[in-house]
Design an enzyme around this catalytic site. Structure first.
Site: not given
Lengths: 80, 220
Positions: B86, B194, B196
Site C-alpha cells: 500500500c 494488504h 498482512e
C-alpha cells in the site's frame, strides 16, 4: 530570489480530479468549460542572487522531490 | 531468521505486518524508525501501509527521501528481499525501485474492502505460496492506488512476468489491472492490497498467510 513552480499532470494522464471539477462546473451552468486539469503551485525563497543559479537549483529540486517525472510536468518561474 | 519493518510518521499497518512476520518466522521483527540512517542486518525488509507524512506532496514522496530510505535502497539494490504494501508500494515507486507511479483512484473514492486478485506469477519469492491462476482475497484501503506507467513500460513488465497480482474487478483504475509488481531482479515487490491483514480466520480471512509463509521460506 523567489521561485514559483507549477506542476501539472502530463498530457494523456487521467486526471480524475480535473474531470470532477469539470462536471461540477457544468452543474453550475458554466457551459463549455472543458479540458479541466488540476495541478499544484509551490512557492519558495532562495538564497541565490543569480537567476541562472537559482533556476538550476529549483530544477534539481523538481527532479529530486517536487515533481514526479513519471506523470508530471513542471514549469519554473524565477521572480526577483 | 531476522526481519525488519521500517516505520514512518503516520505508518498505520506497521504492527499488522509485524504480526504477520512474527507468525511466519516465530520472531518479532525489528522496528526501524525512519529517522535512522543505518539498517540492521535482516533477511527480509518491509515498508508498511499507512499515510506517511500525511501523503503530503504525493503519496510516498516524502518517505522516499527520508534518512533510512538511502540504506533501504542500497540494500534492495544489493539484492535484499523488500516488500512494500500500500503506502509501501507508493514509496517504492517514488524511490524508483519500482517503475511507474500510483495516482489518485480513477473513481476519486477512497476504496476500502476485500478484493479478489489473480496470481499471474507464482515463481517469485513473494508469490511462491500460491499457484498461477489462484484467486485470493485481500483487503484494500487506499486513495492513491491507480497504477500508471507508459505503454512501453507496461508491455515490458508484462513480457517479463513482473505483474505478480492482478485485480479481477479493478477498484481504482490501475493500468492493466495491476495490483502487485516485481522489480527486474525479483527481490522487490510492491502491492496495494494488504496480505498482512488476512493471516488468520480470526481476522476475517487467511489468504495472506501463504504469502508470508512462502516468502519467509524462500529467504530462509
Amino acid at each position: 530570489m523567489k521561485a514559483k513552480i507549477t506542476i501539472t499532470l502530463k498530457n494523456g494522464v487521467l486526471d480524475p480530479q480535473g474531470a470532477a471539477i469539470e462536471n461540477a462546473l457544468a452543474g453550475l451552468g458554466f457551459d463549455g468549460a472543458a479540458g479541466v486539469r488540476q495541478g499544484k503551485v509551490i512557492e519558495l525563497k532562495l538564497a541565490e542572487t543569480d537567476e541562472g543559479a537559482a533556476r538550476a537549483k529549483v530544477e534539481e529540486m523538481c527532479q529530486k522531490l517536487l515533481a514526479n517525472p513519471v506523470m508530471e510536468n513542471y514549469a519554473i518561474e524565477i521572480l526577483a | 531468521m531476522k526481519t525488519a519493518v521500517i516505520v514512518f510518521p503516520a505508518s498505520n499497518c506497521d504492527r499488522d505486518i509485524a504480526v504477520a512476520l512474527e507468525q511466519a518466522t516465530g520472531t518479532a521483527p525489528e522496528m526501524v524508525w525512519h529517522g535512522q540512517t543505518e539498517l540492521p542486518d535482516a533477511d527480509f525488509y518491509a515498508l508498511p501501509g499507512g499515510f506517511s507524512y500525511g501523503d503530503y506532496l504525493r503519496a510516498g514522496a516524502m518517505a522516499a527521501k527520508s534518512p533510512i530510505m538511502r540504506a533501504v535502497i542500497d540494500k534492495a539494490k544489493a539484492g535484499a528481499p523488500l516488500i512494500g504494501v500500500c503506502n509501501g508500494f507508493q514509496i517504492l515507486c517514488e524511490t524508483g525501485l519500482l517503475p511507474g507511479a500510483l495516482m489518485r483512484n480513477a473513481g476519486l473514492d477512497f476504496v476500502c474492502g476485500d478484493v479478489t486478485l489473480r496470481v499471474d506469477n507464482d515463481q517469485s519469492i513473494f508469490t511462491r505460496g500460491y499457484a498461477k491462476g489462484d484467486y485470493v482475497n485481500f483487503p484494500v484501503a487506499h486513495h492513491d492506488g491507480n497504477y500508471f506507467a507508459d505503454d512501453e513500460t507496461l508491455d515490458r513488465l508484462e513480457g517479463e512476468g513482473r505483474v505478480a497480482l492482478r485485480y479481477v474487478d479493478n477498484p481504482n483504475g490501475s493500468a492493466r489491472d495491476i495490483a502487485g509488481l516485481l522489480n527486474d531482479a525479483g527481490n522487490v515487490m510492491g502491492l496495494m492490497p494488504h496480505p498482512e491483514r488476512v493471516i488468520s480466520p480470526l481476522l476475517g480471512g487467511a489468504d495472506g498467510a501463504a504469502f508470508f509463509k512462502g516468502v519467509i521460506e524462500a529467504v530462509s
